[in-house]
Design a protein around this motif. Structure first.
Motif, short mmCIF file in Angstrom:
data_model
loop_
_atom_site.label_atom_id
_atom_site.label_comp_id
_atom_site.label_asym_id
_atom_site.label_seq_id
_atom_site.Cartn_x
_atom_site.Cartn_y
_atom_site.Cartn_z
N THR A 72 24.77 -12.11 37.91
CA THR A 72 25.18 -11.66 37.35
C THR A 72 26.34 -11.69 35.89
OG1 THR A 72 23.41 -10.40 36.83
CG2 THR A 72 24.01 -10.33 35.41
N VAL A 110 28.25 -9.53 29.54
CA VAL A 110 26.55 -10.22 28.23
C VAL A 110 26.21 -8.57 27.69
CG1 VAL A 110 24.96 -11.05 27.00
CG2 VAL A 110 26.17 -12.51 29.17
N THR A 147 24.74 -5.37 25.96
CA THR A 147 23.33 -5.73 25.36
C THR A 147 23.52 -5.31 23.76
OG1 THR A 147 22.05 -5.78 26.30
CG2 THR A 147 20.93 -4.52 24.65
N ASP A 204 22.39 3.34 34.45
CA ASP A 204 22.81 1.38 34.26
C ASP A 204 22.89 0.60 35.37
OD1 ASP A 204 22.36 -0.44 32.30
OD2 ASP A 204 24.16 0.12 31.52
N GLY A 214 25.07 -2.57 36.73
CA GLY A 214 25.71 -3.38 35.88
C GLY A 214 25.89 -3.03 34.01
N ARG A 229 27.42 1.17 27.48
CA ARG A 229 27.03 2.03 26.12
C ARG A 229 26.47 2.36 26.41
NH1 ARG A 229 26.38 -3.29 22.73
NH2 ARG A 229 29.32 -3.31 23.52
N MET A 230 24.28 1.99 27.06
CA MET A 230 23.36 1.67 27.93
C MET A 230 23.46 3.71 27.84
SD MET A 230 21.30 -0.05 28.14
CE MET A 230 21.13 -1.73 28.28
N VAL A 273 27.42 1.24 36.98
CA VAL A 273 27.77 1.42 37.91
C VAL A 273 28.43 -0.39 37.52
CG1 VAL A 273 26.94 2.62 40.49
CG2 VAL A 273 26.08 0.43 39.35
N ASP A 274 29.25 -0.64 38.63
CA ASP A 274 29.86 -2.18 37.78
C ASP A 274 30.50 -2.29 38.40
OD1 ASP A 274 29.75 -3.66 34.70
OD2 ASP A 274 30.81 -4.97 36.05
N LEU A 275 30.88 -3.95 39.03
CA LEU A 275 31.38 -4.09 40.20
C LEU A 275 33.68 -4.55 39.50
CD1 LEU A 275 29.97 -7.51 41.69
CD2 LEU A 275 30.67 -5.03 43.14
N GLN A 302 31.46 -0.15 41.41
CA GLN A 302 30.44 0.00 42.98
C GLN A 302 29.19 -1.21 43.21
OE1 GLN A 302 29.33 4.02 43.79
NE2 GLN A 302 27.01 3.03 44.74
N ASP A 303 28.66 -1.49 43.65
CA ASP A 303 28.12 -2.85 43.79
C ASP A 303 26.96 -1.90 43.47
OD1 ASP A 303 26.01 -5.09 44.43
OD2 ASP A 303 27.27 -5.38 46.41
N LEU A 304 25.63 -2.91 42.59
CA LEU A 304 24.81 -1.82 42.28
C LEU A 304 23.47 -2.25 43.61
CD1 LEU A 304 22.46 -4.38 41.84
CD2 LEU A 304 23.89 -4.58 39.79
N TYR A 328 20.51 -5.31 33.08
CA TYR A 328 20.17 -6.55 31.93
C TYR A 328 21.00 -6.96 33.37
CZ TYR A 328 21.15 -9.81 28.17
OH TYR A 328 21.59 -11.12 26.96
N LEU A 329 20.27 -7.72 34.14
CA LEU A 329 20.44 -8.07 35.17
C LEU A 329 19.44 -9.81 35.23
CD1 LEU A 329 20.22 -5.69 37.54
CD2 LEU A 329 22.33 -6.53 36.18
C1 LIG Z 1 24.33 -9.05 31.10
S1 LIG Z 1 26.10 -7.98 31.51
C2 LIG Z 1 25.01 -5.88 30.89
C3 LIG Z 1 26.02 -4.63 30.35
C4 LIG Z 1 25.57 -3.83 30.09
N1 LIG Z 1 24.44 -3.13 31.09
C5 LIG Z 1 24.63 -4.00 28.45
O1 LIG Z 1 23.67 -4.20 29.00
O2 LIG Z 1 24.92 -4.37 27.39
C6 LIG Z 1 25.82 -7.05 33.56
C7 LIG Z 1 26.98 -6.62 33.55
O3 LIG Z 1 26.12 -6.39 35.58
C8 LIG Z 1 27.73 -6.98 36.08
N2 LIG Z 1 27.74 -6.97 37.58
C9 LIG Z 1 27.00 -7.96 38.13
N3 LIG Z 1 26.39 -8.15 39.27
C10 LIG Z 1 26.73 -6.69 39.82
C11 LIG Z 1 27.10 -6.26 40.79
N4 LIG Z 1 26.18 -7.12 42.05
N5 LIG Z 1 27.37 -4.62 40.95
C12 LIG Z 1 27.38 -3.65 39.93
N6 LIG Z 1 27.60 -5.05 38.79
C13 LIG Z 1 27.09 -5.41 38.25
C14 LIG Z 1 28.30 -7.38 35.52
O4 LIG Z 1 30.23 -7.14 35.91
C15 LIG Z 1 28.59 -6.99 33.81
O5 LIG Z 1 28.94 -5.99 33.61
#
Ligand SMILES: C[S@@+](CC[C@H](N)C(=O)[O-])C[C@H]1O[C@@H](n2cnc3c(N)ncnc32)[C@H](O)[C@@H]1O
Length: 309
Positions: A35, A38, A40, A62, A64, A69-70, A85-87, A113-115, A129-130
């Motif tokens: 993902t 982007v 929200t 949350d 990703g 912001r969430m 968590v976010d990568l 961290q990996d979700l 938001y994936l």
């Molecule tokens: C569409 S954005 C949403 C960001 C935020 N939650 C929002 O709604 O504004 C998706 C986020 O997921 C993160 N992401 C993608 N794959 C991931 C994974 N395997 N583990 C953790 N984060 C991940 C991306 O780096 C990105 O920041």
């Protein structure tokens, strides 16, 4: 997670998010299941938290988390706690800086961290938001790990056959992906385990009578047949929300309205019995004597992923 070739529909959606990434000036290595970042829009964040009724007692996770912001909004405006968590290391640092700047660093924390490897069991609310395929990759784990009653709220994408309990669409000014600057919000309550054979005894007419309910379950959808006194009837208006269960059934010319709460293998609640314009309420206690798997428990992640093909 093994990489696969994206099927047509998902590829289009992934492309839409990727176009958003490029439009916001961020490069992303887009692939099946990755993902991109982007945001929200803030009004959509606020509405998601409204729909989930986030309050001071909540623990929000949350997956990703982007700029945070969430969880930050949940902490700052609603007194909740939680983590994201976010990568992306830079986004994690940005989210922690944003939390500190807004004075909620003690209640909104972000980890790189990996979700897919994140323990989500503490959540009372989960925000996502994936991409659609990622929702399907995590669905089995969410259903198995989250406590019944946990609320999940998703921006734009669903969970395949796990239909939302509620869904809405709204204007999303400033949204950089999709068509017409609009967003969908989808909302689920993690269902308790209701499937099985349940027994109870009531004395609606002064004489004790035995009741047996065979209850099938697929996600939060339940259906069943009630047997009593040699007769059987389908239950009407069945509803399961977290651990709360309710249904109506016709028994010997009377309408029984059951409402209760499932705790392990017991239900405690009440039944309102109406006949000939008169009604009365009795306590309802049922015991599960056979445990059945809900139908959705047979779906593994590979099978779930086929739901978007
Ligand atoms: C569409 S954005 C949403 C960001 C935020 N939650 C929002 O709604 O504004 C998706 C986020 O997921 C993160 N992401 C993608 N794959 C991931 C994974 N395997 N583990 C953790 N984060 C991940 C991306 O780096 C990105 O920041």
């Amino acid at each position: 997670m093994q990489r696969r070739t994206a099927p047509g529909a998902a590829k289009l959606l992934a492309s839409a998010l990727l176009i958003g990434c490029l439009a916001t000036g961020r490069a992303a290595a887009q692939d099946w299941g990755d993902t991109p970042y982007v945001q929200t829009p803030q009004n959509v964040v606020d509405t998601m938290l409204d729909i989930a009724k986030v309050g001071p007692g909540d623990y929000v996770i949350d997956l990703g988390s982007g700029d945070g912001r969430m969880v930050i909004t949940a902490a700052k405006q609603r007194g909740a706690r939680g983590f994201g968590v976010d990568l992306d290391r830079k986004l994690v640092a940005l989210a922690n800086r944003n939390a500190a700047r807004l004075g909620v660093a003690d209640r909104a924390v972000f980890y790189q961290q990996d979700l897919h490897a994140t323990d989500v069991s503490a959540a009372s609310v989960m925000t996502i938001y994936l991409l659609p395929e990622v929702n399907l990759m995590i669905r089995t784990r969410l259903l198995a790990t989250l406590r019944p009653g946990t609320r999940i709220v998703s921006h734009d994408y669903g969970m395949g056959q796990w239909l939302p309990d509620y869904q809405t669409e709204l204007a999303a000014p400033g949204k950089t992906v999709g068509i017409g600057q609009r967003s969908k919000i989808l909302y689920w309550v993690v269902p308790g385990r209701a499937a099985g054979r349940w027994l109870w005894r009531l004395a609606p007419d002064g004489k004790p009578a035995d009741f047996e309910l065979a209850l099938q379950q697929n996600f939060q959808a339940i259906e069943g047949t009630l047997k009593s006194g040699g007769r059987s009837a389908r239950i009407d208006q069945p509803r399961l929300s977290g651990e709360q269960i309710s249904f109506t059934v016709q028994v010997n010319g009377a309408t029984h309205d059951y409402t209760g709460r499932i705790v392990n293998h017991a239900i405690d609640g009440k039944v309102r019995i109406a006949r000939d314009g008169k009604s009365r309420e009795l306590p309802w206690s049922a015991a599960r004597v056979e445990i059945w798997d809900p139908r959705h428990a047979a779906l593994n992640t590979e099978q779930a992923l086929k739901e978007i093909q």
